[in-house]
Design an enzyme around this catalytic site. Structure first.
Site: not given
Length: 171
Positions: A75-77, A128
């Site tokens: 739901l991030c713009h 990583d």
């Protein structure tokens, strides 16, 4: 406490409408850390990793993550970032690398998620690149430490309390 703004009046998730909000200068700073074996930190600082410059690659990964946050958080713009800086500070005494990300934008919504995403991916990149020699690394303390701009104005972590009522302190 305010209502969660990613839910409509019926409780359904939705993307917040920012169309009517004015554009303002937005800044967010986030931090996090990764603790490791002292020999792993030494390897990173001496450039001995077989995969290359660990902190240089983690910096690029952090910047890339900030630009792709809207693809990861539903739901991030998507926003136009004007600047992202990534600082890594090694603490040899405690075998920790702290990361601080500053994200800046001129827009209708904040850049907190971009800064937090950048810190997270930076820490994951270090993990990583070094997991072959140290699988016991611990990523912790990822949090927002400052935000500026928008309707709510300025916020600094040391001025607020966490859920348990304890004053939250930066690393």
């Amino acid at each position: 406490m305010n209502q969660l703004n990613h839910f409509d009046e019926t409780g359904q998730a939705h993307m917040v409408n920012v169309g009517n909000k004015p554009e303002t200068h937005r800044v967010a700073r986030a931090t996090g850390a990764i603790r490791m074996h002292p020999a792993t930190l030494k390897l990173i600082l001496e450039g001995g990793s077989k995969k290359g410059d660990v902190l240089g690659i983690a910096r690029i990964a952090s910047i890339q993550a900030s630009k792709r946050t809207a693809e990861l958080i539903p739901l991030c713009h998507p926003i136009q970032l004007s600047h992202v800086s990534v600082e890594f500070t090694p603490d040899e005494a405690n075998a920790v690398i702290e990361c601080v990300v500053t994200a800046i934008s001129q827009g209708r919504t904040g850049v907190e998620m971009e800064a937090l995403c950048a810190v997270s991916v930076g820490m994951l990149t270090i993990y990583d690149m070094c997991k072959a020699v140290d699988r016991g690394m611990v990523i912790s303390g990822i949090r927002l430490i400052e935000k500026q701009g928008g309707k709510s104005g300025q916020w600094h972590m040391n001025e607020t309390q966490n859920v348990e009522g304890i004053v939250a302190e930066p690393l």
